[in-house]
Structure formats: structure tokens, C-alpha cells
Design a protein around this motif. Structure first.
Motif, PDB file in Angstrom:
ATOM      1  N   MET A   1       4.920 -13.118   7.141  1.00  0.00           N
ATOM      2  CA  MET A   1       3.963 -12.243   6.460  1.00  0.00           C
ATOM      3  C   MET A   1       4.616 -10.911   6.128  1.00  0.00           C
ATOM      4  N   SER A   2       4.527 -10.504   4.869  1.00  0.00           N
ATOM      5  CA  SER A   2       5.054  -9.214   4.438  1.00  0.00           C
ATOM      6  C   SER A   2       3.889  -8.331   3.999  1.00  0.00           C
ATOM      7  N   THR A   3       3.990  -7.050   4.283  1.00  0.00           N
ATOM      8  CA  THR A   3       2.919  -6.122   3.955  1.00  0.00           C
ATOM      9  C   THR A   3       3.395  -5.077   2.969  1.00  0.00           C
ATOM     10  N   VAL A   4       2.596  -4.862   1.936  1.00  0.00           N
ATOM     11  CA  VAL A   4       2.881  -3.857   0.921  1.00  0.00           C
ATOM     12  C   VAL A   4       1.831  -2.759   1.013  1.00  0.00           C
ATOM     13  N   PHE A   5       2.264  -1.511   1.015  1.00  0.00           N
ATOM     14  CA  PHE A   5       1.335  -0.395   0.935  1.00  0.00           C
ATOM     15  C   PHE A   5       1.433   0.200  -0.467  1.00  0.00           C
ATOM     16  N   ARG A   6       0.292   0.385  -1.097  1.00  0.00           N
ATOM     17  CA  ARG A   6       0.276   0.949  -2.452  1.00  0.00           C
ATOM     18  C   ARG A   6      -0.601   2.197  -2.493  1.00  0.00           C
ATOM     19  N   LEU A   7      -0.035   3.256  -3.031  1.00  0.00           N
ATOM     20  CA  LEU A   7      -0.735   4.535  -3.167  1.00  0.00           C
ATOM     21  C   LEU A   7      -0.859   4.874  -4.643  1.00  0.00           C
ATOM     22  N   ASP A   8      -2.095   5.075  -5.111  1.00  0.00           N
ATOM     23  CA  ASP A   8      -2.338   5.461  -6.503  1.00  0.00           C
ATOM     24  C   ASP A   8      -2.887   6.874  -6.565  1.00  0.00           C
ATOM     25  N   ALA A   9      -2.290   7.710  -7.442  1.00  0.00           N
ATOM     26  CA  ALA A   9      -2.680   9.116  -7.493  1.00  0.00           C
ATOM     27  C   ALA A   9      -3.140   9.570  -8.879  1.00  0.00           C
ATOM     28  N   SER A  10      -3.275   8.656  -9.823  1.00  0.00           N
ATOM     29  CA  SER A  10      -3.704   9.048 -11.165  1.00  0.00           C
ATOM     30  C   SER A  10      -5.175   9.453 -11.161  1.00  0.00           C
ATOM     31  N   ILE A  11      -5.496  10.489 -11.942  1.00  0.00           N
ATOM     32  CA  ILE A  11      -6.889  10.940 -12.046  1.00  0.00           C
ATOM     33  C   ILE A  11      -7.616  10.209 -13.185  1.00  0.00           C
ATOM     34  N   LYS A  12      -6.925   9.296 -13.877  1.00  0.00           N
ATOM     35  CA  LYS A  12      -7.526   8.584 -15.002  1.00  0.00           C
ATOM     36  C   LYS A  12      -8.201   7.297 -14.533  1.00  0.00           C
ATOM     37  N   PRO A  13      -9.504   7.156 -14.760  1.00  0.00           N
ATOM     38  CA  PRO A  13     -10.182   5.914 -14.379  1.00  0.00           C
ATOM     39  C   PRO A  13      -9.661   4.715 -15.170  1.00  0.00           C
ATOM     40  N   LEU A  25       4.470  -4.473 -10.836  1.00  0.00           N
ATOM     41  CA  LEU A  25       5.333  -4.531  -9.654  1.00  0.00           C
ATOM     42  C   LEU A  25       4.651  -5.279  -8.515  1.00  0.00           C
ATOM     43  N   GLU A  26       3.417  -4.925  -8.235  1.00  0.00           N
ATOM     44  CA  GLU A  26       2.684  -5.571  -7.131  1.00  0.00           C
ATOM     45  C   GLU A  26       2.524  -7.067  -7.368  1.00  0.00           C
ATOM     46  N   ASN A  27       2.162  -7.434  -8.595  1.00  0.00           N
ATOM     47  CA  ASN A  27       1.965  -8.856  -8.903  1.00  0.00           C
ATOM     48  C   ASN A  27       3.258  -9.649  -8.760  1.00  0.00           C
ATOM     49  N   ALA A  28       4.374  -9.040  -9.138  1.00  0.00           N
ATOM     50  CA  ALA A  28       5.662  -9.723  -9.008  1.00  0.00           C
ATOM     51  C   ALA A  28       6.020  -9.929  -7.541  1.00  0.00           C
ATOM     52  N   ILE A  29       5.734  -8.928  -6.717  1.00  0.00           N
ATOM     53  CA  ILE A  29       6.012  -9.058  -5.280  1.00  0.00           C
ATOM     54  C   ILE A  29       5.103 -10.105  -4.653  1.00  0.00           C
ATOM     55  N   ALA A  30       3.824 -10.062  -5.035  1.00  0.00           N
ATOM     56  CA  ALA A  30       2.840 -10.973  -4.443  1.00  0.00           C
ATOM     57  C   ALA A  30       3.096 -12.431  -4.830  1.00  0.00           C
ATOM     58  N   ALA A  31       3.874 -12.650  -5.888  1.00  0.00           N
ATOM     59  CA  ALA A  31       4.164 -14.018  -6.317  1.00  0.00           C
ATOM     60  C   ALA A  31       4.892 -14.801  -5.238  1.00  0.00           C
ATOM     61  N   ALA A  32       5.493 -14.102  -4.290  1.00  0.00           N
ATOM     62  CA  ALA A  32       6.193 -14.774  -3.194  1.00  0.00           C
ATOM     63  C   ALA A  32       5.218 -15.460  -2.255  1.00  0.00           C
ATOM     64  N   GLY A  33       3.948 -15.048  -2.293  1.00  0.00           N
ATOM     65  CA  GLY A  33       2.970 -15.584  -1.363  1.00  0.00           C
ATOM     66  C   GLY A  33       3.127 -14.953   0.004  1.00  0.00           C
ATOM     67  N   ASP A  34       2.157 -15.177   0.875  1.00  0.00           N
ATOM     68  CA  ASP A  34       2.213 -14.671   2.245  1.00  0.00           C
ATOM     69  C   ASP A  34       2.430 -13.152   2.273  1.00  0.00           C
ATOM     70  N   THR A  35       1.767 -12.456   1.339  1.00  0.00           N
ATOM     71  CA  THR A  35       1.907 -11.008   1.231  1.00  0.00           C
ATOM     72  C   THR A  35       0.543 -10.346   1.287  1.00  0.00           C
ATOM     73  N   THR A  36       0.425  -9.342   2.118  1.00  0.00           N
ATOM     74  CA  THR A  36      -0.807  -8.561   2.232  1.00  0.00           C
ATOM     75  C   THR A  36      -0.589  -7.185   1.613  1.00  0.00           C
ATOM     76  N   VAL A  37      -1.539  -6.738   0.796  1.00  0.00           N
ATOM     77  CA  VAL A  37      -1.435  -5.431   0.150  1.00  0.00           C
ATOM     78  C   VAL A  37      -2.525  -4.509   0.676  1.00  0.00           C
ATOM     79  N   GLU A  83      -1.160   3.297   7.776  1.00  0.00           N
ATOM     80  CA  GLU A  83      -1.094   2.447   6.583  1.00  0.00           C
ATOM     81  C   GLU A  83       0.340   2.343   6.068  1.00  0.00           C
ATOM     82  N   LEU A  84       1.023   3.470   6.056  1.00  0.00           N
ATOM     83  CA  LEU A  84       2.395   3.477   5.567  1.00  0.00           C
ATOM     84  C   LEU A  84       3.350   2.828   6.566  1.00  0.00           C
ATOM     85  N   ALA A  85       3.191   3.151   7.822  1.00  0.00           N
ATOM     86  CA  ALA A  85       4.106   2.654   8.854  1.00  0.00           C
ATOM     87  C   ALA A  85       4.035   1.134   9.004  1.00  0.00           C
ATOM     88  N   SER A  86       2.876   0.561   8.758  1.00  0.00           N
ATOM     89  CA  SER A  86       2.700  -0.877   8.971  1.00  0.00           C
ATOM     90  C   SER A  86       3.229  -1.723   7.817  1.00  0.00           C
TER      91      SER A  86
END
Length: 217
Positions: A1-13, A25-37, A83-86
Motif C-alpha cells: 500500500m502506497s499513500t499519496v498526500f495532496r495539498l491544493d491551494a488555488s482560490i479558484k473553484p 499526476l494523481e491519476n497516473a500514480i493511482a494507476a498502479a493500484g493499491d494507492t490511498t490518497v 497527513e504529510l508524515a504518513s
């Protein structure tokens, strides 16, 4: 199991370049399967502006003597750091506002830095051996030879913290001239802006696929 942390800071909805490239980027990483975001949205749901100062000063107060506000600020900083450390991989989507780091992103960094695991004086760097992607979007052009060369006061600071303070192996994926489509004065740069954006998505796909391959292996 691999874990990805994603931080979004844009003010645009809608229409955020950093979110769109980070999605690729996230979708390409998640294609490996067994990935938690794990996601943290601070652009549309900002962190309390006074939390950093409260958490920072709480560090000088014995835990059993802290007031309610100090306990809450320290708990928030710990939650963000957890969240980041994990995570094995971090995606930091960092839009460029007013020639610097958005206040929302700066607040997040400042709070995480109050946690002992991520403080500049930590015995071990929390990101050592881990990968961080810094996804940057700039509305104009700031490269050498442009009128605003040297005005980017965000990118170097972000890399400094991620690489030198926290120890991550950092890859930068960036798009410039993102305001060309909506700014008449930049009409001559639309084609270049589109190429920059396409290149950013291609880089995100390439790097994400490479990480996915490592995860699958």
C-alpha cells in the motif's frame, strides 16, 4: 500500500491549472493500484489565519498549562503534520499569486513547521527518502529575459523548505502564461501558453507513471 498526500491551494473553484495538472499526476500514480490518497484543500477552505502564531507560542508553554486556543492550534498543526508524515509521496499544488506564496499555503507550511518532526531543528528530516511534486502555475512569464525575471519569490522558497529543511526529493512541474487566454494584452502568447500547459500535463503523466511503476514493483 502506497499513500499519496495532496495539498491544493488555488482560490479558484473552477479552472485551476494547478488542480488540473495535479489531477493528471494523481491519476497516473493511482494507476498502479493499491494507492490511498489523502487530500487537504486550503484554497477553498482556508486554515485559520491566527493558528500559526498560537501554535508557535504554545510551544513555549508546558502542555498542561496551555489554554483552549493553544491546544486547538497545536492539535491542528499535529493533524496537518500527520497527513504529510504518513504519505510516501506528496503533491503540493502551488498557484503563484502576487509574485509570492499564497497566504493559505504559507499558513499551512508555517503550521507544519511548528511540529517537531518538521521543524528546522529536527534530528531527522521527515521527508528523507520520499518524493514530493511541486506543481506550480504562474499567470505571466518570469524566466530569464522576460520583463518580470526575478519577480518569482515563491518557487525557490518552496523548494528550500521541501528539499533542504524537510529532505524530500523534489520534482517541479510548472506552467507559465496561464492568464494568456483571458488577458487581451497577452493575446500573442496564447499559443505558447497552450504549449506550456500541454507540456506540464505531459510531465505530470510521465512522472506519475514512473512513480506508479515503482509502487507496482
Amino acid at each position: 500500500m502506497s499513500t499519496v498526500f495532496r495539498l491544493d491551494a488555488s482560490i479558484k473553484p473552477e479552472g485551476s491549472v494547478t488542480r488540473a495538472v495535479s489531477d493528471t499526476l494523481e491519476n497516473a500514480i493511482a494507476a498502479a493500484g493499491d494507492t490511498t490518497v489523502t487530500r487537504r484543500e486550503i484554497g477553498l477552505h482556508p486554515l485559520p489565519s491566527d493558528a500559526w502564531a498560537t501554535a508557535a507560542f504554545a510551544g513555549y508553554v508546558p502542555a498542561d498549562q496551555r489554554n483552549e486556543a493553544q491546544n486547538a492550534a497545536v492539535a491542528l498543526a499535529t493533524e496537518l503534520a500527520d497527513e504529510l508524515a504518513s504519505a510516501d509521496v506528496a503533491i503540493i499544488a502551488a498557484p503563484f499569486y502576487n509574485w509570492g506564496v499564497t497566504q493559505h499555503l504559507k499558513t499551512w507550511f508555517d503550521l507544519v513547521l511548528t511540529d517537531g518532526r518538521f521543524s528546522p531543528g529536527a534530528a531527522e528530516k521527515a521527508g528523507e527518502g520520499k518524493t514530493a511534486f511541486l506543481v506550480i502555475a504562474r499567470g505571466g512569464g518570469y524566466g530569464e529575459g522576460t520583463p518580470r525575471f526575478g519577480w518569482d519569490h515563491a518557487s525557490a522558497w518552496l523548494k528550500r523548505v521541501l528539499e533542504d529543511v524537510w529532505g524530500y526529493d523534489v520534482t517541479v512541474i510548472e506552467a507559465e502564461l496561464t492568464l494568456a487566454e483571458s488577458t487581451p494584452a497577452m493575446a500573442a502568447l496564447v499559443d505558447l501558453a497552450r504549449k506550456n500547459l500541454a507540456d506540464a500535463h505531459a510531465a505530470a503523466e510521465q512522472h506519475g507513471t514512473a512513480i506508479a511503476g515503482k509502487i507496482a514493483a
